[in-house]
Design a protein around this motif. Sequence first.
Motif, PDB file in Angstrom:
ATOM      1  N   ALA A 153       6.343   8.965  -2.009  1.00 53.94           N
ATOM      2  CA  ALA A 153       6.649   7.688  -1.359  1.00 53.94           C
ATOM      3  C   ALA A 153       5.753   7.468  -0.143  1.00 53.94           C
ATOM      4  CB  ALA A 153       8.123   7.639  -0.957  1.00 53.94           C
ATOM      5  N   LEU A 154       5.499   8.526   0.622  1.00 52.21           N
ATOM      6  CA  LEU A 154       4.610   8.399   1.771  1.00 52.21           C
ATOM      7  C   LEU A 154       3.190   8.082   1.325  1.00 52.21           C
ATOM      8  CD1 LEU A 154       5.818  11.347   4.031  1.00 52.21           C
ATOM      9  CD2 LEU A 154       6.165   8.899   4.410  1.00 52.21           C
ATOM     10  N   LEU A 155       2.764   8.706   0.244  1.00 49.82           N
ATOM     11  CA  LEU A 155       1.415   8.448  -0.251  1.00 49.82           C
ATOM     12  C   LEU A 155       1.289   7.006  -0.740  1.00 49.82           C
ATOM     13  CD1 LEU A 155      -1.403   9.480  -0.903  1.00 49.82           C
ATOM     14  CD2 LEU A 155      -0.538  10.272  -3.118  1.00 49.82           C
ATOM     15  N   GLU A 156       2.296   6.500  -1.436  1.00 48.43           N
ATOM     16  CA  GLU A 156       2.235   5.119  -1.907  1.00 48.43           C
ATOM     17  C   GLU A 156       2.169   4.143  -0.731  1.00 48.43           C
ATOM     18  OE1 GLU A 156       5.588   4.879  -4.690  1.00 48.43           O
ATOM     19  OE2 GLU A 156       4.081   4.839  -6.283  1.00 48.43           O
ATOM     20  N   ASP A 157       2.916   4.412   0.333  1.00 47.14           N
ATOM     21  CA  ASP A 157       2.840   3.559   1.516  1.00 47.14           C
ATOM     22  C   ASP A 157       1.444   3.589   2.111  1.00 47.14           C
ATOM     23  OD1 ASP A 157       5.478   2.898   1.223  1.00 47.14           O
ATOM     24  OD2 ASP A 157       6.207   4.257   2.787  1.00 47.14           O
ATOM     25  N   ARG A 158       0.886   4.769   2.196  1.00 49.58           N
ATOM     26  CA  ARG A 158      -0.448   4.897   2.772  1.00 49.58           C
ATOM     27  C   ARG A 158      -1.485   4.172   1.929  1.00 49.58           C
ATOM     28  NH1 ARG A 158      -3.358  10.542   4.769  1.00 49.58           N
ATOM     29  NH2 ARG A 158      -5.213   9.557   5.675  1.00 49.58           N
ATOM     30  N   VAL A 159      -1.387   4.305   0.595  1.00 50.35           N
ATOM     31  CA  VAL A 159      -2.343   3.637  -0.292  1.00 50.35           C
ATOM     32  C   VAL A 159      -2.244   2.122  -0.140  1.00 50.35           C
ATOM     33  CG1 VAL A 159      -2.842   3.163  -2.730  1.00 50.35           C
ATOM     34  CG2 VAL A 159      -2.578   5.520  -1.936  1.00 50.35           C
ATOM     35  N   ALA A 160      -1.030   1.583  -0.005  1.00 50.05           N
ATOM     36  CA  ALA A 160      -0.886   0.139   0.191  1.00 50.05           C
ATOM     37  C   ALA A 160      -1.652  -0.314   1.422  1.00 50.05           C
ATOM     38  CB  ALA A 160       0.588  -0.233   0.310  1.00 50.05           C
ATOM     39  N   LEU A 161      -1.625   0.476   2.471  1.00 49.19           N
ATOM     40  CA  LEU A 161      -2.317   0.109   3.703  1.00 49.19           C
ATOM     41  C   LEU A 161      -3.822   0.320   3.608  1.00 49.19           C
ATOM     42  CD1 LEU A 161       0.320   1.578   6.140  1.00 49.19           C
ATOM     43  CD2 LEU A 161      -0.156  -0.835   5.729  1.00 49.19           C
ATOM     44  N   MET A 162      -4.251   1.250   2.779  1.00 50.12           N
ATOM     45  CA  MET A 162      -5.688   1.444   2.570  1.00 50.12           C
ATOM     46  C   MET A 162      -6.348   0.201   1.986  1.00 50.12           C
ATOM     47  SD  MET A 162      -6.119   5.154   0.790  1.00 50.12           S
ATOM     48  CE  MET A 162      -5.594   6.684   1.560  1.00 50.12           C
ATOM     49  N   TYR A 163      -5.552  -0.613   1.266  1.00 44.83           N
ATOM     50  CA  TYR A 163      -6.119  -1.757   0.554  1.00 44.83           C
ATOM     51  C   TYR A 163      -5.581  -3.085   1.077  1.00 44.83           C
ATOM     52  CZ  TYR A 163      -7.939   1.926  -2.343  1.00 44.83           C
ATOM     53  OH  TYR A 163      -8.610   3.049  -2.780  1.00 44.83           O
ATOM     54  N   ALA A 164      -5.203  -3.111   2.358  1.00 50.74           N
ATOM     55  CA  ALA A 164      -4.777  -4.336   3.010  1.00 50.74           C
ATOM     56  C   ALA A 164      -5.760  -4.657   4.128  1.00 50.74           C
ATOM     57  CB  ALA A 164      -3.366  -4.183   3.567  1.00 50.74           C
ATOM     58  N   PRO A 165      -6.654  -5.639   3.937  1.00 48.34           N
ATOM     59  CA  PRO A 165      -7.594  -5.982   5.007  1.00 48.34           C
ATOM     60  C   PRO A 165      -6.850  -6.280   6.305  1.00 48.34           C
ATOM     61  CG  PRO A 165      -8.191  -7.101   2.982  1.00 48.34           C
ATOM     62  CD  PRO A 165      -6.846  -6.459   2.738  1.00 48.34           C
ATOM     63  N   GLY A 166      -7.342  -5.745   7.390  1.00 49.81           N
ATOM     64  CA  GLY A 166      -6.691  -5.906   8.677  1.00 49.81           C
ATOM     65  C   GLY A 166      -5.835  -4.719   9.056  1.00 49.81           C
ATOM     66  N   SER A 167      -5.462  -3.902   8.112  1.00 51.70           N
ATOM     67  CA  SER A 167      -4.700  -2.691   8.402  1.00 51.70           C
ATOM     68  C   SER A 167      -5.599  -1.681   9.103  1.00 51.70           C
ATOM     69  CB  SER A 167      -4.173  -2.087   7.104  1.00 51.70           C
ATOM     70  OG  SER A 167      -3.840  -0.728   7.269  1.00 51.70           O
ATOM     71  N   PRO A 168      -5.051  -0.912  10.044  1.00 57.35           N
ATOM     72  CA  PRO A 168      -5.874   0.132  10.679  1.00 57.35           C
ATOM     73  C   PRO A 168      -6.315   1.220   9.699  1.00 57.35           C
ATOM     74  CG  PRO A 168      -3.569   0.316  11.344  1.00 57.35           C
ATOM     75  CD  PRO A 168      -3.701  -0.985  10.617  1.00 57.35           C
ATOM     76  N   LEU A 169      -5.693   1.278   8.524  1.00 57.43           N
ATOM     77  CA  LEU A 169      -6.082   2.261   7.517  1.00 57.43           C
ATOM     78  C   LEU A 169      -6.961   1.663   6.415  1.00 57.43           C
ATOM     79  CD1 LEU A 169      -2.767   4.277   6.934  1.00 57.43           C
ATOM     80  CD2 LEU A 169      -4.716   4.880   8.364  1.00 57.43           C
ATOM     81  N   PHE A 170      -7.394   0.401   6.580  1.00 54.62           N
ATOM     82  CA  PHE A 170      -8.138  -0.270   5.514  1.00 54.62           C
ATOM     83  C   PHE A 170      -9.378   0.524   5.133  1.00 54.62           C
ATOM     84  CE2 PHE A 170     -11.106  -3.788   4.120  1.00 54.62           C
ATOM     85  CZ  PHE A 170     -10.508  -3.944   2.876  1.00 54.62           C
ATOM     86  N   ARG A 171      -9.452   0.860   3.834  1.00 59.93           N
ATOM     87  CA  ARG A 171     -10.534   1.648   3.243  1.00 59.93           C
ATOM     88  C   ARG A 171     -10.738   2.991   3.944  1.00 59.93           C
ATOM     89  NH1 ARG A 171     -11.881  -1.369  -0.769  1.00 59.93           N
ATOM     90  NH2 ARG A 171     -12.429  -3.577  -0.596  1.00 59.93           N
ATOM     91  N   GLY A 172      -9.686   3.514   4.532  1.00 59.91           N
ATOM     92  CA  GLY A 172      -9.733   4.861   5.105  1.00 59.91           C
ATOM     93  C   GLY A 172      -9.303   5.864   4.051  1.00 59.91           C
ATOM     94  N   TYR A 173     -10.183   6.125   3.101  1.00 54.88           N
ATOM     95  CA  TYR A 173      -9.838   6.933   1.940  1.00 54.88           C
ATOM     96  C   TYR A 173      -9.614   8.396   2.321  1.00 54.88           C
ATOM     97  CZ  TYR A 173     -11.868   2.826  -0.361  1.00 54.88           C
ATOM     98  OH  TYR A 173     -12.168   1.553  -0.754  1.00 54.88           O
ATOM     99  N   MET A 174      -8.746   9.061   1.566  1.00 59.70           N
ATOM    100  CA  MET A 174      -8.480  10.469   1.787  1.00 59.70           C
ATOM    101  C   MET A 174      -9.575  11.327   1.169  1.00 59.70           C
ATOM    102  SD  MET A 174      -4.356  10.803   1.078  1.00 59.70           S
ATOM    103  CE  MET A 174      -4.251  12.389   1.944  1.00 59.70           C
ATOM    104  N   THR A 175      -9.742  12.508   1.695  1.00 58.98           N
ATOM    105  CA  THR A 175     -10.568  13.517   1.034  1.00 58.98           C
ATOM    106  C   THR A 175      -9.692  14.297   0.062  1.00 58.98           C
ATOM    107  OG1 THR A 175     -10.095  15.202   2.694  1.00 58.98           O
ATOM    108  CG2 THR A 175     -11.990  13.751   3.102  1.00 58.98           C
TER     109      THR A 175
END
Length: 583
Positions: free
Chosen positions: A117-139
């Motif tokens: 569930a935490l990973l799904e939340d993080r992924v949603a934010l990775m692909y939301a322009p304007g989010s501080p995590l936008f395109r911040g992909y994991m290693t």
Amino acid sequence: MGRLVDVTALALVAGCGEPEAVGTATASFGSGTGAIDDGLETMVGWSGSSGWVTTGPDDPVGQCGDDPLCLPPSEMVPTDKPDGLPSPLPGVYDDLGPAAPDAGFRALIGFPTRQRALLEDRVALMYAPGSPLFRGYMTVEAWMAEHAPDPGDVGLVENWLRAQGFTIDFEAKNRLLVQFSGTVAGFNATFKTTLHVCLRKNPLWDDPPFPVYCTLDRFTLPKFVAERTNGLATADLPAEKGELTAEVGEIVADPPGPEAYGPRAFYGAYDMQPLFEAGFNGRGSSLGVVAAGTYHAIDLQIFWKSFGVVRALPKRIAVMEPVFERVTETALDVQWASAMAPGADVVVYEGPDARNTSLLFTWNHAIASNAVEVLTFSFAHREDSEPKPLRHQYDESALMGAALGMTLVSASGDSGKPDTPCSSPYVTCVGGTHLVASQEGVIEKEWAWQMSGSGPAKTFARPYWQDADVKLDRRAMADLALSSSTEAPMWMRRWAKWEYFGGTSFAAPAFAGMVAVINGHRRARGLPRVGFLNPILYGHAPTRATFRDIVYGFTEHYHAGPGWDYPTGLGAPDVALLALALP
């Protein structure tokens, strides 16, 4: 015909900043100034705060560690657990009776993503322009530390399997899958079931059916195994052995006739020429193909030479048992994916055959390796013919791919019904159209192909990015569509001769190649790879506007129409405009 973009809109000029769309660009790219609207007001899926906090690894197994003999009797209680083996289904899986007790098997047991569930939340934010995590992909290292199955759990289950007399053959890089093998008699005794042999209808055109294992009853696992795993994802006949025959023939140009489309028709119909003319052909990007068996390298090079494609040979990676055969689907996928992105590095991940054990493990391996930016898969199976654990184990891997910033592309299938792994929300599902165009891709008309795999998923909930388009509460397919019709087919080079076929098996690798070209363009502009496409395709207005709406045509169950629809999704891409619009 497809919309065109002036080549100068794609060229990189020092100090110019973002390129502009000129000429026939749509209003969504801005009026008057030619600037691209960032589309943030219309983007969905981000609340303005990340809300994502890791809680670290789960507790380890405890004092028993990975020793199953140490566990108390309460952990051995037989527990019902759904399995990923098919049941007889008329016309798809025909029951031939119980398997011979002394026959062999290979099977996959699947493990869940930790802190999903935490990973799904993080992924949603990775692909939301304007989010501080936008395109911040994991290693891969970060994903393994925070979300890989606990090594103690995996070790405990592996040691239990060994205690039953089974052999551990392969453990996936990300620990989501373990392959083990043994005899049918041992399998039946351990899992309190009876393996049957079913004749599986071949999803590849007129190729003959092939035997697989199936069951009539649900499985039972010890409580500690049931609680730590997703259950058995597959069980198949052993991989066949043999020698790969030598290739013969000369590499010469041998252009086929006008009876079917070649790559140039796709270059034109989906507006790729402006990118090519500006020097962007996929160079700097990478493209992976999930394969069963391998392809004929001479056929591949004749295909390229006949259509004017100049590029390097793919890299082949044997994933499991040695490959000994060449498979039509693999040849097709490699030819069309590589031709769409002539400059991209291509990696072909080769499992031993087209059975579920090989396909699922190879899919997962390609994702866990994180060596390519785009991955395509066309060995689609009708979703209602595959059990839930198999479908959801594909999804476990796909979620990892989204977190790593990979674009996962799958054919929607050719049955008019949903397929797997297309049904995973983390996969971009490519449906089919009937395209009528010239050999250079000048479009006369295009409508939904009647066999385009489409419809609501059986068990995956509707993702947030489909809320505005889909009424049902389940994931809906397809997401987009490309030429697939058997009445307006595509060429492939197969076994030293030209043949033409239809199917979304062409659409998926073609679109994957298009994404690789877009990634090459982005790299030249200093931008990261696009990764998981679906949230932005649906929710970012400028990106959505680059798709040509397919409003006519139908399948057995659904009609195309204005806006998103089941058979064709958002429509057909204009690749040049899409390259400019993606944030």
